[in-house]
Design a protein around this motif. Structure first.
Motif, short mmCIF file in Angstrom:
data_model
loop_
_atom_site.label_atom_id
_atom_site.label_comp_id
_atom_site.label_asym_id
_atom_site.label_seq_id
_atom_site.Cartn_x
_atom_site.Cartn_y
_atom_site.Cartn_z
N PHE A 99 13.37 45.98 24.00
CA PHE A 99 13.16 47.34 23.52
C PHE A 99 13.79 48.24 24.56
O PHE A 99 13.75 47.95 25.75
CB PHE A 99 11.68 47.70 23.48
CG PHE A 99 10.89 47.09 22.36
CD1 PHE A 99 9.82 47.79 21.83
CD2 PHE A 99 11.19 45.84 21.84
CE1 PHE A 99 9.06 47.23 20.80
CE2 PHE A 99 10.45 45.29 20.82
CZ PHE A 99 9.37 45.99 20.30
N ASP A 104 18.27 55.22 25.46
CA ASP A 104 18.61 54.17 24.51
C ASP A 104 19.97 53.54 24.82
O ASP A 104 20.79 54.11 25.53
CB ASP A 104 18.61 54.75 23.09
CG ASP A 104 18.59 53.69 22.00
OD1 ASP A 104 18.34 52.51 22.32
OD2 ASP A 104 18.82 54.06 20.84
N GLU A 111 15.80 45.52 19.93
CA GLU A 111 15.04 45.59 18.67
C GLU A 111 14.88 47.03 18.20
O GLU A 111 15.00 47.33 17.03
CB GLU A 111 13.65 44.97 18.85
CG GLU A 111 13.66 43.47 19.03
CD GLU A 111 14.10 42.73 17.80
OE1 GLU A 111 13.71 43.12 16.68
OE2 GLU A 111 14.83 41.73 17.95
N CYS A 112 14.53 47.92 19.15
CA CYS A 112 14.35 49.32 18.78
C CYS A 112 14.30 50.17 20.04
O CYS A 112 14.23 49.66 21.16
CB CYS A 112 13.07 49.52 17.96
SG CYS A 112 11.56 49.23 18.88
N TYR A 113 14.35 51.45 19.84
CA TYR A 113 14.21 52.45 20.90
C TYR A 113 12.87 53.12 20.72
O TYR A 113 12.52 53.53 19.62
CB TYR A 113 15.34 53.47 20.81
CG TYR A 113 15.11 54.73 21.62
CD1 TYR A 113 15.07 54.69 23.00
CD2 TYR A 113 14.92 55.96 21.00
CE1 TYR A 113 14.85 55.84 23.75
CE2 TYR A 113 14.71 57.11 21.74
CZ TYR A 113 14.67 57.04 23.12
OH TYR A 113 14.45 58.17 23.86
#
Length: 195
Positions: A99, A104, A111-113
């Motif tokens: 993550f 970012d 997977e995601c910010y």
């Protein structure tokens, strides 16, 4: 009916190892550390390693390598230089869940910010600048590093918000999160531009 089997022991829950890596050692991260400590206390099957970066991608790479060698299954990281760290993050994503937080690396296989919409935060800061200087004026902006995506996006938001106003950005100064340098940057700007 319950059967007892000699020599068998009940299975223990698996302990999951995760890590939280900062982009620098600023006081800002004290709150995040308390959050990771609280989460670890509430989740008995999770251990959390909290690591402070030193503001360099090289240090973050060493931290990540150490954590992977220890069997960490998930890493939350605030990339210092997302463009040049994308390959490293992609490699890590093959071995652990990744993550990004605070800053970012959208082109990576993370997977995601998790974090602030930094452009929107910059726009809010720009609106406050306009409120503070309704007749316009000269300002300087100060940031830890310009390579970090969060800093770039916040600056973008400020510039968008003050566009067309009589507010002039004289300079954007970096301090690499060094408080002495940050104070010197402010002092230098005030001396060079007393208005």
């Amino acid at each position: 009916t319950i059967f007892g089997l000699a020599g068998c022991t009940p299975s223990r829950p698996t302990t999951h190892r995760v890590a939280f890596i900062t982009n620098n050692a600023a006081d800002f991260w004290t709150i995040a550390r308390k959050g990771t400590d609280k989460a670890a206390a509430e989740l008995p099957d999770v251990t959390v390693e909290f690591r402070l970066g030193d503001g360099t991608a090289a240090a973050q790479k060493r931290i990540v390598d150490d954590l992977l060698a220890k069997g960490v299954e998930g890493i939350a990281i605030s990339p210092v230089d997302p463009v040049n760290q994308t390959a490293m993050l992609d490699e890590v994503a093959q071995k652990a869940i990744v993550f990004t937080h605070d800053s970012d690396a959208p082109d990576s296989k993370r997977e995601c910010y998790v974090g602030t919409d930094n452009v929107a935060a910059g726009r809010q800061a720009g609106a406050l600048i306009k409120d503070a200087l309704p007749k316009g004026g000269k300002i300087a902006l100060f940031v830890g590093k310009l390579d970090a995506r969060n800093a770039q996006e916040r600056l973008q938001g400020i510039k968008e918000a003050i566009a067309g106003s009589p507010i002039q950005i004289l300079d954007v100064r970096t301090d690499d999160t060094d408080q002495v340098r940050a104070k010197a940057n402010v002092a230098e700007m005030l001396v060079a531009h007393p208005d």
